[in-house]
Design a protein around this motif. Structure first.
Motif, PDB file in Angstrom:
ATOM      1  N   ASP A   1       8.374  13.616   7.104  1.00 39.94           N
ATOM      2  CA  ASP A   1       7.668  12.411   7.237  1.00 39.94           C
ATOM      3  C   ASP A   1       6.375  12.344   8.092  1.00 39.94           C
ATOM      4  O   ASP A   1       6.360  13.126   9.069  1.00 39.94           O
ATOM      5  CB  ASP A   1       8.520  11.315   7.767  1.00 39.94           C
TER       6      ASP A   1
ATOM      7  N   GLU B   1      14.433  16.568  -2.151  1.00 42.07           N
ATOM      8  CA  GLU B   1      13.701  15.230  -1.616  1.00 42.07           C
ATOM      9  C   GLU B   1      12.533  14.968  -0.912  1.00 42.07           C
ATOM     10  O   GLU B   1      12.454  14.316   0.115  1.00 42.07           O
ATOM     11  CB  GLU B   1      15.139  14.648  -1.037  1.00 42.07           C
ATOM     12  N   GLU B   2      11.481  15.953  -1.069  1.00 44.52           N
ATOM     13  CA  GLU B   2      10.460  15.878  -0.539  1.00 44.52           C
ATOM     14  C   GLU B   2       9.681  14.306  -0.622  1.00 44.52           C
ATOM     15  O   GLU B   2       9.015  13.827   0.390  1.00 44.52           O
ATOM     16  CB  GLU B   2       9.673  16.945  -1.222  1.00 44.52           C
ATOM     17  N   GLU B   3       9.768  13.771  -1.562  1.00 47.01           N
ATOM     18  CA  GLU B   3       9.093  12.474  -1.913  1.00 47.01           C
ATOM     19  C   GLU B   3       9.821  11.464  -1.049  1.00 47.01           C
ATOM     20  O   GLU B   3       9.133  10.320  -0.641  1.00 47.01           O
ATOM     21  CB  GLU B   3       9.490  12.087  -3.273  1.00 47.01           C
ATOM     22  N   GLN B   4      11.208  11.564  -0.659  1.00 47.31           N
ATOM     23  CA  GLN B   4      11.906  10.752   0.619  1.00 47.31           C
ATOM     24  C   GLN B   4      11.498  11.370   1.804  1.00 47.31           C
ATOM     25  O   GLN B   4      12.097  10.704   2.808  1.00 47.31           O
ATOM     26  CB  GLN B   4      13.165  10.785   0.101  1.00 47.31           C
TER      27      GLN B   4
END
Length: 131
Positions: A32, A62-65
């Motif tokens: 993040d 899960e890069e988008e998360q």
């Protein structure tokens, strides 16, 4: 249609023997707040990691998360559980040292028990838990 079953054997709260092929620990890495350039630099830095104790796989699914997963692997062949545990622990320490020089290195922690099980099951829906 018969799905291929993979074996999952819990060794301790953070370690499993996966399909009688690898001892596995998984670290969650928070990315993040890192922009694309910082993520690329961190990925390249992780990719350059070398260890005689473990193999490292980087999962960016899960890069988008805002998270990546680092899979720490020790081959099962000719490795006793106690030796695998020592190698995984040394590998974690080496990885920590490798990341300590990165200003953007994010917080990591080990997946444990249920979270580890669900992570492995995500990629292996027909998981067979063994004692």
């Amino acid at each position: 249609m018969d799905l291929v079953q993979k074996k999952y054997q819990r060794m301790d709260e953070h370690t499993v023997l996966f399909n009688e092929e690898y001892y596995l620990r998984v670290m969650k890495l928070s990315i993040d707040g890192l922009d694309a350039a910082a993520r690329e630099e961190l990925f390249t830095h992780l990719y350059s990691f070398e260890s005689a104790d473990i193999e490292l796989e980087i999962d960016i699914s899960e890069e988008e998360q805002g998270k990546w997963y680092l899979q720490l692997l020790v081959p099962h062949v000719l490795t006793l559980p106690e030796a695998a545990n020592k190698r995984l622990t040394r590998g974690e320490e080496q990885l920590g040292e490798h990341l300590s020089g990165q200003s953007q290195a994010a917080f990591t922690f080990r997946l444990a028990e249920e979270e580890l099980y669900h992570y492995v099951k995500r990629y292996n829906p027909n998981l067979n838990v063994t004692a």
